[in-house]
Design a protein around this motif. Structure first.
Motif, PDB file in Angstrom:
ATOM      1  N   MET A 192       0.835  -1.203   0.000  1.00 26.37           N
ATOM      2  CA  MET A 192       0.000   0.000   0.000  1.00 26.37           C
ATOM      3  C   MET A 192       0.872   1.257   0.000  1.00 26.37           C
ATOM      4  N   GLY A 193       1.979   1.217   0.715  1.00 24.78           N
ATOM      5  CA  GLY A 193       2.916   2.331   0.727  1.00 24.78           C
ATOM      6  C   GLY A 193       3.499   2.597  -0.649  1.00 24.78           C
ATOM      7  N   GLU A 194       3.844   1.522  -1.358  1.00 26.63           N
ATOM      8  CA  GLU A 194       4.393   1.669  -2.713  1.00 26.63           C
ATOM      9  C   GLU A 194       3.348   2.236  -3.674  1.00 26.63           C
ATOM     10  N   ILE A 195       2.121   1.775  -3.547  1.00 27.59           N
ATOM     11  CA  ILE A 195       1.041   2.290  -4.409  1.00 27.59           C
ATOM     12  C   ILE A 195       0.820   3.776  -4.142  1.00 27.59           C
ATOM     13  N   LEU A 196       0.781   4.152  -2.865  1.00 32.31           N
ATOM     14  CA  LEU A 196       0.573   5.567  -2.527  1.00 32.31           C
ATOM     15  C   LEU A 196       1.757   6.425  -2.954  1.00 32.31           C
ATOM     16  N   PHE A 197       2.958   5.869  -2.899  1.00 31.52           N
ATOM     17  CA  PHE A 197       4.126   6.619  -3.367  1.00 31.52           C
ATOM     18  C   PHE A 197       4.027   6.871  -4.868  1.00 31.52           C
ATOM     19  N   ALA A 198       3.605   5.852  -5.615  1.00 30.96           N
ATOM     20  CA  ALA A 198       3.421   6.023  -7.063  1.00 30.96           C
ATOM     21  C   ALA A 198       2.332   7.061  -7.348  1.00 30.96           C
ATOM     22  N   ILE A 199       1.247   7.020  -6.591  1.00 31.30           N
ATOM     23  CA  ILE A 199       0.169   8.009  -6.757  1.00 31.30           C
ATOM     24  C   ILE A 199       0.685   9.413  -6.449  1.00 31.30           C
ATOM     25  N   SER A 200       1.488   9.509  -5.395  1.00 31.83           N
ATOM     26  CA  SER A 200       2.069  10.803  -5.028  1.00 31.83           C
ATOM     27  C   SER A 200       2.932  11.357  -6.157  1.00 31.83           C
ATOM     28  N   LEU A 201       3.723  10.494  -6.771  1.00 33.72           N
ATOM     29  CA  LEU A 201       4.562  10.929  -7.893  1.00 33.72           C
ATOM     30  C   LEU A 201       3.712  11.361  -9.082  1.00 33.72           C
ATOM     31  N   LEU A 202       2.630  10.642  -9.343  1.00 32.67           N
ATOM     32  CA  LEU A 202       1.740  11.012 -10.458  1.00 32.67           C
ATOM     33  C   LEU A 202       1.089  12.377 -10.218  1.00 32.67           C
TER      34      LEU A 202
END
Length: 147
Positions: free
Chosen positions: A92-102
């Motif tokens: 979930m942390g990795e998914i949210l990090f990717a969303i943050s970058l987007l």
């Protein structure tokens, strides 16, 4: 991919700085709107330039609102990313990090569009002076001696 809590923390200064820059752009745009309103209220001679500027400013205000929204969403996603890493929910942390970058990319891309429009606004301001020409150095010296 092994994502530590330090990785999203690296985005904090970048997001904070970009939000500061966006706020400064908004404040300068607000000042411009106020001065344009005063100019419009004083019944300017050339209304077409003012109407073009108003149209441009409205669009730029929407872009700045979107830039700030994307930046805030990036910041919030980054915070949640760190929270999920802290409670050891890596995926979930990795998914949210990717969303943050987007969100951060969307914010920067919107900023690019707004910067291009701000130069167009300056072109509107300069359009009534297009007939003025900068004399060459020889012409400048000649004009000085003719006086």
């Amino acid at each position: 991919m092994n994502l530590s809590i330090n990785t999203p923390a690296l985005l904090f200064p970048a997001i904070s700085l970009i939000m500061l820059a966006y706020t400064n752009r908004f404040l300068s745009l607000a000042s411009l709107v106020r001065s344009l309103h005063a100019k419009y209220a004083a019944d300017s001679k050339d209304g077409s330039i003012i109407h073009s500027q108003i149209k441009n400013l409205r669009y730029r205000l929407r872009l700045i609102k979107n830039m700030q929204t994307y930046g805030i969403c990036s910041f919030i996603s980054c915070i949640f990313c760190m929270f999920f890493i802290y409670i050891e929910k890596e995926i979930m942390g990795e998914i949210l990090f990717a969303i943050s970058l987007l969100f951060f990319i969307a914010s920067l891309f919107t900023s690019l569009i707004e910067i291009r429009l701000s130069t167009k606004a300056l072109e509107y301001e300069l359009s009534d002076m297009e007939d003025l020409q900068d004399p060459s150095l020889v012409q400048y010296i000649k004009n000085k001696f003719d006086k």
